[in-house]
Every structure is written in structure tokens, then in C-alpha cells.
Write a protein that holds these residues in place. Structure first.
Motif, PDB file in Angstrom:
ATOM      1  N   GLY A  59      -2.947  10.311   4.563  1.00 55.86           N
ATOM      2  CA  GLY A  59      -2.423   9.662   3.287  1.00 55.86           C
ATOM      3  C   GLY A  59      -1.198  10.454   2.753  1.00 55.86           C
ATOM      4  O   GLY A  59      -1.065  11.652   2.769  1.00 55.86           O
ATOM      5  N   ILE A  60      -0.307   9.494   2.327  1.00 59.56           N
ATOM      6  CA  ILE A  60       1.125   9.963   1.771  1.00 59.56           C
ATOM      7  C   ILE A  60       0.968  10.818   0.714  1.00 59.56           C
ATOM      8  O   ILE A  60       1.793  11.846   0.473  1.00 59.56           O
ATOM      9  N   LYS A  61      -0.119  10.412  -0.375  1.00 62.24           N
ATOM     10  CA  LYS A  61      -0.185  11.183  -1.284  1.00 62.24           C
ATOM     11  C   LYS A  61      -0.670  12.829  -1.061  1.00 62.24           C
ATOM     12  O   LYS A  61      -0.233  13.744  -1.402  1.00 62.24           O
ATOM     13  N   ASN A  62      -1.549  12.838  -0.225  1.00 59.09           N
ATOM     14  CA  ASN A  62      -2.164  14.063   0.218  1.00 59.09           C
ATOM     15  C   ASN A  62      -0.776  14.974   0.967  1.00 59.09           C
ATOM     16  O   ASN A  62      -0.678  16.175   1.005  1.00 59.09           O
ATOM     17  N   LEU A  63      -0.002  14.232   1.923  1.00 57.71           N
ATOM     18  CA  LEU A  63       0.843  14.746   2.598  1.00 57.71           C
ATOM     19  C   LEU A  63       1.910  15.173   1.646  1.00 57.71           C
ATOM     20  O   LEU A  63       2.236  16.299   1.853  1.00 57.71           O
ATOM     21  N   ARG A 121       1.006  -1.355   0.049  1.00 52.63           N
ATOM     22  CA  ARG A 121       0.138   0.125   0.051  1.00 52.63           C
ATOM     23  C   ARG A 121       1.130   1.358  -0.049  1.00 52.63           C
ATOM     24  O   ARG A 121       0.613   2.186  -0.949  1.00 52.63           O
ATOM     25  N   TYR A 122       1.918   1.299   0.761  1.00 52.39           N
ATOM     26  CA  TYR A 122       2.702   2.473   0.893  1.00 52.39           C
ATOM     27  C   TYR A 122       3.477   2.669  -0.228  1.00 52.39           C
ATOM     28  O   TYR A 122       3.618   3.889  -0.801  1.00 52.39           O
ATOM     29  N   GLU A 123       3.885   1.477  -1.257  1.00 51.01           N
ATOM     30  CA  GLU A 123       4.320   1.802  -2.307  1.00 51.01           C
ATOM     31  C   GLU A 123       3.546   2.571  -3.576  1.00 51.01           C
ATOM     32  O   GLU A 123       4.009   3.557  -4.097  1.00 51.01           O
ATOM     33  N   ARG A 124       2.298   1.902  -3.575  1.00 49.87           N
ATOM     34  CA  ARG A 124       1.329   2.553  -4.211  1.00 49.87           C
ATOM     35  C   ARG A 124       1.119   3.924  -3.931  1.00 49.87           C
ATOM     36  O   ARG A 124       0.669   4.893  -5.040  1.00 49.87           O
ATOM     37  N   GLU A 125       1.148   4.464  -2.712  1.00 47.31           N
ATOM     38  CA  GLU A 125       0.760   5.784  -2.197  1.00 47.31           C
ATOM     39  C   GLU A 125       1.873   6.543  -2.411  1.00 47.31           C
ATOM     40  O   GLU A 125       1.554   7.839  -2.337  1.00 47.31           O
TER      41      GLU A 125
END
Length: 250
Positions: A234-238, A38-42
């Protein structure tokens, strides 16, 4: 200037991801392989895997679990826990780790840092420093934060650099899991002394905490766990927010 990195951390106990507060009160945070994917995708820049009871239980890191996670990743992957020999490092690199992290074993045998750096290259060797403020001074702790040492944190960080470490993973035990923000003071104190990259860890609770650590210190990476595991940020938002503040990310 190095581009900044967002780094989720998987604290592993009994092959399950866990998270606590101030290194205590651990709760289940999910399957490490699924979280890693999940983290790689994000859009995570790197991933850190710490087998948090390996040293206490006097056993080696779960190499099979490392292999499972590594097979799902293309981002850099750091592994720590129970590492004390050249053979330990070789086994984990062969399992798919890109870098290894040592803590208690480095404190007990500082020459291990030089030996590993010479064998595998400094870029592969991360020294994790767990620090806590005790009686007005910052002291290094080992064995998953359970044991205080006689090493002052800033002195040890300088020594680690001199011995050949390529990076420091600096965890504020006072901040760990509290979501009160990174410890900017000790992070800045160390980065004013040394020239190798430092990953700040312990205390992330909101987007502004990442902004502060990157704007007010020279930290090249910011590591967090529970806020990512439990979907609070969320990593993308961050990363979108940080880029809007003109912070250069990898």
C-alpha cells in the motif's frame, strides 16, 4: 536535494490496465480511471500512463481516456505512447496531461526532444529509456522493448539531457515485473553522468527495494505497477516506512 517521489504506473492496452513480466505475459490489472483515483487517495506523488501498444499499432494515444483520468486527478500526470509530433503533445496537454513521455520517437528522431522542449518547456518533456543488458552492455530498446537499438544506455541518457529533456524514466527490462528489486547499477551509472531527475522503474517487489534505490542512488522517483495494482504494497504504508528510514518524500 529533490524530495523523493512514489509513482504508480498504468500500462494501458485496449483501454485496460495490464501488467506483465519482462514486458511479456500481460494480465488484466483493472480499470485505469478507478486505479488512478485510488492512487491519489492513497498518497501517490505522481501518476504515469503509458499506452504500451500505440507505437506498435501506429496510432495515437487514447486522448479520451487521458481526459477521463486527468479529470479525477490533482497530482502531476505523465502520459506516453504513440507521441511523435508537437500536435500530439498539444492534444494530450489539452486533455489534461502535465508531462509527456517519448521513447521510440525520440530514438528515431532525437531533434524531436529539442523541438518539444522549446515549444512546451523542458519540465514537460520526459524521455523514457527501456534498457536491457545484452552481451555485457546496456542497450536501449524501443517499440515496447521488442527492438534493440545501436544506442548504449548511458550514451543515450547523456544525449537526452543535452537535447533538453527535463527528466528520464529509466526502465530495466531485466527487472520489469520480477519483483527482484530495482537495477541499482544502471540507475547509479546514469545518475553519475547526468544532472536531470531520473525515475527508476522495473523490479520493485518490497518496501526495501524503494529504500535501496533512494539510499544507494540519486533517483528522484521510484515507479512501480503490479505491487500497487494487486495490493501487495500500500502506498500509505510504503511512505510511512520510508519516512521512518529518514528518506525525504514529497
Amino acid at each position: 536535494m529533490l524530495k523523493k517521489r512514489i509513482i504508480p504506473c498504468l500500462d494501458i492496452k485496449d483501454e485496460i490496465t495490464v501488467k506483465g513480466i519482462n514486458f511479456e505475459g500481460l494480465r488484466n490489472a483493472g480499470d485505469p480511471v478507478e486505479l488512478a483515483k485510488r492512487y491519489e487517495r492513497e498518497g501517490a506523488d505522481e501518476l504515469v500512463f503509458l499506452d504500451i501498444t500505440a507505437t506498435l499499432e501506429e496510432r495515437k494515444t487514447f486522448a479520451e481516456l487521458v481526459q477521463k483520468i486527468a479529470s479525477e486527478l490533482s497530482i502531476p500526470f505523465t502520459v506516453g505512447g504513440g507521441i511523435s509530433t508537437v500536435e500530439d503533445v498539444r492534444r494530450l496537454l489539452e486533455a489534461g496531461a502535465d508531462k509527456i513521455s517519448i521513447n521510440s520517437s525520440a530514438v528515431k528522431n532525437p531533434t524531436l526532444i529539442s523541438v518539444l522542449a522549446k515549444e512546451f518547456g523542458s519540465q514537460c518533456i520526459v524521455v523514457a529509456i527501456d534498457t536491457k543488458l545484452v552481451n555485457g552492455s546496456d542497450w536501449v530498446h524501443i517499440k515496447g522493448g521488442r527492438e534493440i537499438t545501436e544506442l548504449k544506455t548511458t550514451h543515450w541518457a547523456k544525449k537526452v539531457e543535452e537535447l533538453g529533456a527535463g527528466e528520464i524514466l529509466l526502465t530495466s527490462m531485466d527487472g520489469d515485473g520480477t519483483k527482484n528489486g530495482f537495477d541499482l547499477r544502471i540507475t547509479k551509472d546514469i545518475l553519475d553522468l547526468i544532472n536531470i531527475p531520473v525515475i527508476a522503474s522495473g523490479g520493485a517487489g518490497k518496501t526495501e527495494d524503494f529504500e535501496q534505490v533512494f539510499m544507494k542512488t540519486k533517483a528522484s522517483g521510484a515507479l512501480a505497477a503490479s505491487i500497487f495494482h494487486f495490493g501487495e504494497i500500500g502506498i500509505k504504508n510504503l511512505k510511512r516506512e520510508l519516512k521512518s528510514k529518514k528518506i525525504s518524500l514529497r
